[in-house]
Design a protein around this motif. Structure first.
Motif, mmCIF file in Angstrom:
data_model
loop_
_atom_site.group_PDB
_atom_site.id
_atom_site.type_symbol
_atom_site.label_atom_id
_atom_site.label_comp_id
_atom_site.label_asym_id
_atom_site.label_seq_id
_atom_site.Cartn_x
_atom_site.Cartn_y
_atom_site.Cartn_z
ATOM 1 N N ALA A 1 0.901 -0.994 0.118
ATOM 2 C CA ALA A 1 -0.207 0.115 -0.148
ATOM 3 C C ALA A 1 1.252 1.428 0.177
ATOM 4 C CB ALA A 1 -0.681 -0.420 0.816
ATOM 5 N N LEU A 2 2.145 1.112 0.978
ATOM 6 C CA LEU A 2 2.781 2.471 0.928
ATOM 7 C C LEU A 2 3.607 2.598 -0.701
ATOM 8 C CD1 LEU A 2 3.613 2.677 4.699
ATOM 9 C CD2 LEU A 2 1.618 3.723 3.599
ATOM 10 N N SER A 3 4.259 1.749 -1.005
ATOM 11 C CA SER A 3 5.027 1.457 -1.721
ATOM 12 C C SER A 3 3.766 2.156 -3.229
ATOM 13 C CB SER A 3 5.319 0.329 -2.699
ATOM 14 O OG SER A 3 4.644 -0.555 -3.244
ATOM 15 N N LEU A 4 3.184 1.583 -3.256
ATOM 16 C CA LEU A 4 2.407 2.938 -3.999
ATOM 17 C C LEU A 4 1.638 3.412 -3.955
ATOM 18 C CD1 LEU A 4 -0.572 -0.137 -5.779
ATOM 19 C CD2 LEU A 4 1.437 0.350 -5.964
ATOM 20 N N GLY A 5 1.344 4.565 -3.081
ATOM 21 C CA GLY A 5 0.991 5.667 -2.311
ATOM 22 C C GLY A 5 1.812 6.878 -2.496
ATOM 23 N N LEU A 6 3.243 5.885 -1.974
ATOM 24 C CA LEU A 6 4.431 6.937 -2.512
ATOM 25 C C LEU A 6 5.071 7.241 -4.030
ATOM 26 C CD1 LEU A 6 6.157 5.848 1.009
ATOM 27 C CD2 LEU A 6 4.798 7.935 0.488
ATOM 28 N N ALA A 7 4.449 6.871 -4.681
ATOM 29 C CA ALA A 7 4.866 6.782 -6.428
ATOM 30 C C ALA A 7 4.988 7.406 -5.985
ATOM 31 C CB ALA A 7 4.456 5.945 -6.680
ATOM 32 N N ALA A 8 5.578 8.679 -7.217
ATOM 33 C CA ALA A 8 6.052 10.222 -7.405
ATOM 34 C C ALA A 8 4.677 10.144 -8.768
ATOM 35 C CB ALA A 8 7.225 10.147 -7.558
ATOM 36 N N THR A 9 4.882 9.565 -9.181
ATOM 37 C CA THR A 9 3.795 9.528 -10.336
ATOM 38 C C THR A 9 2.888 8.492 -10.300
ATOM 39 O OG1 THR A 9 5.036 8.754 -11.898
ATOM 40 C CG2 THR A 9 5.206 11.157 -11.822
ATOM 41 N N ARG A 10 1.760 8.631 -10.876
ATOM 42 C CA ARG A 10 0.653 7.907 -11.819
ATOM 43 C C ARG A 10 1.370 6.291 -12.212
ATOM 44 N NH1 ARG A 10 -5.170 9.573 -12.635
ATOM 45 N NH2 ARG A 10 -5.871 11.273 -10.618
ATOM 46 N N ASN B 1 15.390 6.127 -12.461
ATOM 47 C CA ASN B 1 13.309 6.328 -12.175
ATOM 48 C C ASN B 1 14.337 5.668 -10.622
ATOM 49 O OD1 ASN B 1 10.789 6.379 -12.637
ATOM 50 N ND2 ASN B 1 11.211 3.788 -13.979
ATOM 51 N N ILE B 2 14.633 4.786 -10.072
ATOM 52 C CA ILE B 2 14.191 4.628 -8.996
ATOM 53 C C ILE B 2 14.525 5.545 -7.795
ATOM 54 C CG2 ILE B 2 15.411 3.492 -7.345
ATOM 55 C CD1 ILE B 2 15.497 0.890 -8.933
ATOM 56 N N ALA B 3 15.460 6.644 -8.348
ATOM 57 C CA ALA B 3 16.160 7.820 -7.492
ATOM 58 C C ALA B 3 15.121 9.114 -7.340
ATOM 59 C CB ALA B 3 17.327 8.402 -8.161
ATOM 60 N N SER B 4 14.424 8.807 -8.354
ATOM 61 C CA SER B 4 13.296 9.565 -8.111
ATOM 62 C C SER B 4 12.171 9.796 -7.082
ATOM 63 C CB SER B 4 12.227 9.787 -9.145
ATOM 64 O OG SER B 4 11.417 8.718 -9.278
ATOM 65 N N SER B 5 12.280 8.484 -6.310
ATOM 66 C CA SER B 5 11.084 7.634 -5.169
ATOM 67 C C SER B 5 11.806 6.287 -4.432
ATOM 68 C CB SER B 5 9.700 7.422 -5.971
ATOM 69 O OG SER B 5 9.271 7.999 -4.607
ATOM 70 N N PRO B 6 13.272 6.521 -4.204
ATOM 71 C CA PRO B 6 13.670 4.950 -3.291
ATOM 72 C C PRO B 6 12.786 4.298 -2.921
ATOM 73 C CG PRO B 6 14.909 7.111 -2.755
ATOM 74 C CD PRO B 6 13.869 7.727 -4.172
ATOM 75 N N LEU B 7 11.980 4.925 -1.504
ATOM 76 C CA LEU B 7 11.203 4.359 -0.663
ATOM 77 C C LEU B 7 10.368 3.367 -0.981
ATOM 78 C CD1 LEU B 7 11.189 3.586 2.191
ATOM 79 C CD2 LEU B 7 9.811 5.908 2.621
ATOM 80 N N SER B 8 9.435 4.423 -2.519
ATOM 81 C CA SER B 8 8.625 3.198 -3.403
ATOM 82 C C SER B 8 9.409 1.901 -3.450
ATOM 83 C CB SER B 8 8.213 3.938 -3.853
ATOM 84 O OG SER B 8 6.613 3.483 -4.628
ATOM 85 N N TYR B 9 10.196 2.301 -4.412
ATOM 86 C CA TYR B 9 10.904 0.659 -4.867
ATOM 87 C C TYR B 9 11.557 0.017 -4.166
ATOM 88 C CZ TYR B 9 10.343 3.174 -9.300
ATOM 89 O OH TYR B 9 9.993 3.536 -10.561
ATOM 90 N N ILE B 10 11.677 0.350 -2.912
ATOM 91 C CA ILE B 10 12.094 -0.394 -2.006
ATOM 92 C C ILE B 10 11.124 -1.025 -1.062
ATOM 93 C CG2 ILE B 10 13.566 -0.258 0.730
ATOM 94 C CD1 ILE B 10 15.148 1.522 -0.544
#
Length: 292
Positions: free
Chosen positions: A80-89, A151-160
């Protein structure tokens, strides 16, 4: 209930789960990553109370109860948090694809920890799945290391979180197969997920929850999809064709991406679909490698 009908109900669960990436992201845009997820799992848990019922915890083995609670709650929070924290849709859909490494990883865990026998095809299956995710993260050009890093650097926590979630769910499936002994603690686990998220919401600074009719509708549909999916899957596994359900579940990455693209009005590149198909093929190859 006939076997064919039970299998059809189980396949419905796959369709419902495929809506989760788009719906969770839609809810999080209005209620925030944590608040939205807490609302979703609370409503889903209440629905499961009326459909599946509350489990008899005393009949659970201590290993299943402890490991099941810990792994299930951890996975759902990661997802849930990985999807919510992503930078874009679009990035949320990509993150969802990272999560779909779990079928291949589940088979790997079954081989390593449950003694599952497999042929050598499992190795190329795992590699194809990993290549597919890399292809997705590479953007319009496919496998592009520079684009992947950016891509990963733009939202690292989401991918992790998504990557960790894939391993956690694989572990959960392995533990369930080994220790559950036919028991189903899904209602308890979903309610605990909601409780954990509310504790996090009220103990840390969070964005204001902004309710609107589109968000409320997505919240209701998401809770219904999650709750009914687990109820339907339980019927399918108990009374339907497990083999057919397993094959159907491996096509979830493509179906989920298509529905998320529609729900979020987020067009996806040809390279994305190529990567999604690779993930499906890799998962199917891993599954076939374990067939007798």
């Amino acid at each position: 209930m006939t076997k064919n009908r039970a299998t059809s109900i189980g396949l419905l669960a796959i369709l419902l789960w495929s809506t989760m990436v788009g719906l969770i992201r839609g809810v999080s845009e209005g209620l925030g990553p944590v608040g939205g997820a807490a609302a979703i799992y609370t409503l889903s848990g209440i629905l499961l109370l009326f459909t599946v019922g509350f489990p008899k915890i005393k009949t659970f083995s201590p290993r299943y109860l402890l490991a099941g609670c810990l792994l299930f709650v951890s996975y759902e929070i990661c997802l849930a948090l990985s999807l919510g924290l992503a930078a874009t849709r679009q990035q949320a859909i990509e993150v969802g694809m990272v999560n779909y490494l779990w079928p291949s990883l589940t088979i790997l865990c079954a081989i390593l920890f449950n003694g599952q026998k497999a042929r050598w095809w499992v190795i190329p299956g795992l590699l194809i799945s990993l290549l597919g995710v890399s292809w997705v993260l590479g953007g319009d050009q496919g496998l592009n290391l520079g684009e992947i890093k950016q891509n990963i650097a733009s939202s690292p926590l989401s991918y992790i979180l998504a990557f960790c979630g894939a391993f956690i769910w694989a572990a959960y499936c392995t533990v369930t197969a080994k220790y559950a002994k036919g028991k189903n603690g899904i209602t308890l686990f979903v309610l605990l997920t909601g409780l954990s998220l509310w504790l996090h919401y009220f103990s840390s600074p969070q964005p204001t929850m902004i309710f609107s009719w589109p968000v409320i509708i997505k919240l209701i549909f998401c809770a219904l999809s999650l709750g009914f999916a687990y109820a339907a899957w339980n019927i399918g596994i108990l009374h339907g064709s497990v083999s057919l359900l397993a094959v159907g579940s491996y096509f979830t990455p493509v179906l989920s991406s298509a529905l998320a693209s529609f729900l979020l009005s987020a067009p996806l590149s040809w390279a994305f679909w190529q990567g999604a198909c690779m993930v499906c093929v890799g998962s199917l190859l891993c599954w076939y490698a374990t067939r007798n």
